[in-house]
Design a protein around this motif. Structure first.
Motif, short mmCIF file in Angstrom:
data_model
loop_
_atom_site.label_atom_id
_atom_site.label_comp_id
_atom_site.label_asym_id
_atom_site.label_seq_id
_atom_site.Cartn_x
_atom_site.Cartn_y
_atom_site.Cartn_z
N PRO A 136 33.22 1.31 26.13
CA PRO A 136 33.36 2.22 27.16
C PRO A 136 32.52 3.31 27.81
O PRO A 136 32.01 3.54 28.91
N ALA A 137 31.84 3.85 26.76
CA ALA A 137 30.73 4.95 26.84
C ALA A 137 29.53 4.36 27.42
O ALA A 137 29.19 4.81 28.36
N VAL A 138 29.24 3.32 27.10
CA VAL A 138 28.12 2.67 27.80
C VAL A 138 28.40 2.28 29.21
O VAL A 138 27.53 2.61 30.20
N LEU A 139 29.53 1.85 29.41
CA LEU A 139 30.08 1.53 31.07
C LEU A 139 30.17 2.79 31.76
O LEU A 139 29.49 2.67 32.92
N VAL A 140 30.63 4.02 31.10
CA VAL A 140 30.43 4.94 31.75
C VAL A 140 29.00 5.47 32.21
O VAL A 140 28.63 5.95 33.33
N ALA A 141 27.99 5.38 31.18
CA ALA A 141 26.77 5.76 31.36
C ALA A 141 26.06 4.81 32.49
O ALA A 141 25.50 5.34 33.25
N ALA A 142 26.33 3.64 32.62
CA ALA A 142 25.85 2.76 33.42
C ALA A 142 26.23 3.23 34.89
O ALA A 142 25.75 3.07 35.84
N GLY A 143 27.67 3.72 34.89
CA GLY A 143 27.94 3.83 36.26
C GLY A 143 27.36 4.87 36.78
O GLY A 143 26.85 5.03 37.85
N VAL A 144 27.16 5.89 36.02
CA VAL A 144 26.80 7.44 36.25
C VAL A 144 25.10 7.15 36.81
O VAL A 144 24.89 7.62 37.57
N ALA A 145 24.38 6.13 35.88
CA ALA A 145 23.21 6.01 36.03
C ALA A 145 22.75 5.41 37.49
O ALA A 145 22.00 5.60 38.34
N LEU A 146 23.93 4.28 37.91
CA LEU A 146 24.02 3.73 39.29
C LEU A 146 24.20 4.64 40.21
O LEU A 146 23.14 4.52 41.35
N VAL A 147 25.00 5.59 39.95
CA VAL A 147 24.96 6.71 41.06
C VAL A 147 23.78 7.54 41.30
O VAL A 147 23.59 7.88 42.33
N TRP A 148 23.23 7.93 40.13
CA TRP A 148 22.06 8.98 40.26
C TRP A 148 21.13 8.26 40.81
O TRP A 148 20.22 8.75 41.42
N ARG A 149 20.64 6.90 40.33
CA ARG A 149 19.73 6.19 41.07
C ARG A 149 19.58 6.38 42.64
O ARG A 149 18.65 6.47 43.36
N GLN A 150 21.00 6.13 43.13
CA GLN A 150 21.28 6.21 44.76
C GLN A 150 20.58 7.62 44.98
O GLN A 150 20.00 7.39 46.21
N ALA A 151 20.97 8.63 44.48
CA ALA A 151 20.46 9.87 44.87
C ALA A 151 18.97 9.93 44.78
O ALA A 151 18.40 10.57 45.94
N ASP A 152 18.36 9.25 44.09
CA ASP A 152 17.03 9.03 43.96
C ASP A 152 16.46 8.55 45.40
O ASP A 152 15.72 8.82 45.86
N ASN A 153 17.19 7.39 45.52
CA ASN A 153 16.61 6.62 46.62
C ASN A 153 16.82 7.23 47.95
O ASN A 153 16.19 7.13 49.06
N ALA A 154 17.76 8.06 48.08
CA ALA A 154 18.30 8.89 49.42
C ALA A 154 16.96 9.88 49.18
O ALA A 154 16.53 9.80 50.52
N ARG A 155 16.49 10.35 48.29
CA ARG A 155 15.35 11.21 48.36
C ARG A 155 14.12 10.45 48.64
O ARG A 155 13.46 11.04 49.60
#
Lengths: 429, 236
Positions: A136-155
């Protein structure tokens, strides 16, 4: 070494601030950014990270920290244009396949990392209790990474124009990230043995979320609207400032000169016309500032306008230019432009009293036609002494040497018109 | 025109028996004053300025109220520009008994501005550098229903038709005849209508009718473009 292309180029940017690289990155661009900053090949940095990862996952932690704190920038290792990212990439043909779509490569890298970490975790013997929480921790981490990556893309979209259709992708990503995080958190709940209360907890959480949305939603919407409006205003203000600066620089300068030369009508007229022309080119041509007069014109229309402007300035006679069509200059048309200039000079010198000189240029198919017309006294071709070379050599001779024709019509009292016709050179550009 | 003379009773007989009522539309007061000073001596020029307006709303009100014969219309106006005035005065322009005719008077160099007002229904276009006498002349020509083209506008028109020439959609309507092209070229070269007539061995009236035909085609080609656009999107 396959990384040769991405070796740092030797112009050190003066403020060497650490940025994550936005192009050619696998994950967050940390390795590339660091490599660019330290002047090392990317592969080294990546290897170090992998090595540290083996040491109790320290590398991952470090990487995450960098990702979190270091802003995204352009460049990193070398200054590659986005299409170039395609061919450089990294070892193995695998990445060359995904070259044109760096995003897919990044997702692949992400998946690869998840798999590797899974393997790593399963091979390391942790306490069974801790191990249960790992997935579950890895799942959460993956989810967070996915969303964070998006912020990168917006930039990144600020530097690299990203098309509209990407929107669905970003939405999908956000949804995926949220889903992963939710799944992870729920799994933790289940593992904690509070599965029985899960439904109630979820309901409560949902209620709180809805409440927050209801309370904060309008503010958020308002804030984003204000923000975009503010941005628009700033862009407008910037533009206005630029116009103001230009007006200040050249117009005020000209007005001062005009005041000083108030009793010299010709000078005033010349200044006013030059200023008008300058302002016009500046206003109606979005990019051409009208200031870079130094570079040579490379199309017929430009050349005609430039010549007319110069003659106008020099002789103080207004020249009205009408250009229809356009084509690049070649040897023949350049000669024609020179002849046209000579004709303009003649018209301004001898026919300027009758009013504005009219210049008309037309590009039709392969033919370039220029007419220069004044309303001066005109002249009789035969009465010009044979030693006067202006018209004969500079206009007629020049045109004929280059395979064109020149016609002169000079009616005494009715003005003079010079017609120049030239076929464009064969080679097309 | 009887109401014109009665509004203008004090001036008496006007220049050469010609008389025209004009409304000035321009957002620069200084410019309006300048034009007024240059053409407004009704006794000498025959032009009577019956109204002025500084923006689109004002223009529509003044034009509807005074029903001038010619409107001198600036291309750039607050509230939508000259095109908007033309759109809202379409009924007056189309009026068969006493049409209001528009003459664009612009400082703009941008082709789309100028072509825009012409397609919107203006009968001509002159630049603001025009002399007073030429302007008076143009006003009367427009009043009589002719089109007035400045050299620059002729250039724009040639350009506009050259670019739409590639796919000859409707030969009769969209293309300029050889003669019209010739006339336009001569206008672009700075010839006066009279000189064009002499050069081409035709009468001035013929030149004027060619120019009017060009104007009509410009508007028609616009309508056809619109229809094409609409059919392509299944709006009709």
């Amino acid at each position: 070494m396959p990384e040769a292309a991405s070796l740092p180029v030797d112009d050190p940017r003066p403020p060497r601030k650490l940025y994550r690289s936005s192009d050619g990155r696998w994950l967050g661009g940390v390795a590339r950014g660091l490599a660019g900053h330290l002047g090392l090949p990317v592969i080294w940095v990546r290897l170090v990270f992998v090595g540290l990862f083996m040491a109790n996952g320290l590398g991952a932690l470090l990487y995450a920290a960098f990702w979190f704190f270091v802003p995204l920038g352009i460049g990193g290792v070398g200054d590659h244009k986005p299409p170039l990212v395609a061919t450089e990439a990294s070892p193995g043909g695998r990445r060359r396949l995904v070259a044109r779509k760096p995003d897919r490569g990044q997702i692949l890298a992400l998946l690869l990392m998840v798999i590797v970490s899974m393997v790593f975790v399963s091979s390391v013997n942790l306490g069974s209790a801790a191990k249960a929480y790992l997935v579950p921790a890895v799942l959460v981490a993956a989810g967070v990474a996915l969303v964070w990556r998006q912020a990168d893309n917006a930039r990144r979209a600020r530097w690299v124009e990203v098309g509209r259709r990407r929107r669905t992708l970003t939405l999908l990503r956000a949804a995926g990230g949220v889903l992963l995080v939710t799944a992870g958190v729920s799994a933790i709940f289940v593992l904690q043995g509070s599965a029985a209360h899960l439904g109630a907890v979820l309901q409560a959480a949902l209620a709180v979320l809805v409440g927050i949305t209801l309370l904060a939603g309008p503010y958020l919407v308002r804030m984003t609207q204000d923000l975009s409006e503010e941005r628009l205003m700033r862009i407008r203000a910037q533009e206005r400032a630029e116009v103001a600066a230009h007006v200040h620089d050249s117009v005020l300068h000209t007005l001062t000169l005009i005041q000083r030369n108030a009793d010299n009508a010709n000078e005033v007229r010349r200044l006013a016309r030059a200023q008008e022309r300058d302002l016009r080119t500046w206003l109606y041509k979005p990019e051409g500032t009208g200031k870079d007069e130094a570079d040579e014109p490379d199309t017929v229309a430009e050349a005609v306008r430039r010549n007319a402007a110069e003659v106008e300035d020099k002789h103080g006679v207004p020249i009205e230019v009408v250009v229809v069509g356009d084509c690049p200059l070649d040897e023949r048309t350049s000669a024609q432009m020179q002849a046209a200039r000579e004709a303009m000079v003649n018209a301004a010198k001898y026919g300027g009293e009758g009013g504005a000189v009219q210049v008309y240029a037309e590009v039709e198919g392969r033919t370039v036609f220029v007419s220069v017309r004044d309303r001066g006294p005109g002249f009789d071709m035969d009465s010009i002494p044979a030693d006067r070379m202006g018209v004969r050599e500079s206009i007629i001779g020049r045109m004929e040497r280059n395979g064109g024709t020149a016609r002169l019509r000079a009616v005494p009292g009715g003005g003079t018109e010079v017609e120049l016709e030239m076929e464009r050179a064969e080679k097309t550009s | 025109m009887s109401d014109a003379t009665e509004a203008n009773g004090t001036t008496g007989a006007d220049a050469g028996g010609r008389h025209v009522r004009v409304v000035l539309v321009d957002d620069h007061r200084m410019f309006r004053a300048g034009v007024q000073a240059e053409i407004g001596q009704t006794a000498e020029t025959g032009v009577e300025v019956v109204g002025e307006a500084a923006d689109v709303d004002q223009a529509v009100t003044v034009i509807t109220a005074t029903r001038p014969e010619v409107v001198l219309l600036d291309v750039h106006l607050p509230g939508g520009g000259g095109v908007e005035v033309l759109r809202r005065c379409a009924a007056l322009t189309a009026d068969a008994e006493q049409p209001v005719r528009f003459l664009a008077l612009s400082v703009s160099d941008a082709a789309e501005d100028v072509i825009g007002v012409i397609r919107g229904g203006a009968r001509g276009y002159v630049t603001k550098t025009i002399t007073g006498t030429d302007l008076v002349d143009s006003i009367f020509r427009v009043q009589e229903g002719d089109a007035v083209f400045s050299p620059r506008l002729a250039g724009f028109v040639l350009d506009a038709f050259a670019s739409t020439d590639a796919p000859p959609v409707d030969e009769d309507l969209d293309r300029l005849t050889q003669r019209e092209r010739e006339v336009l070229r001569l206008i672009a070269r700075g010839y006066a209508y009279k000189e064009i007539a002499k050069q081409l061995f035709i009468s001035v009236k013929t030149v004027e009718s060619h120019v009017s035909a060009v104007l009509r085609k410009l508007q028609l080609s616009n309508r056809h473009e619109l229809t094409r656009w609409a059919t392509a999107r299944r709006l009709v």
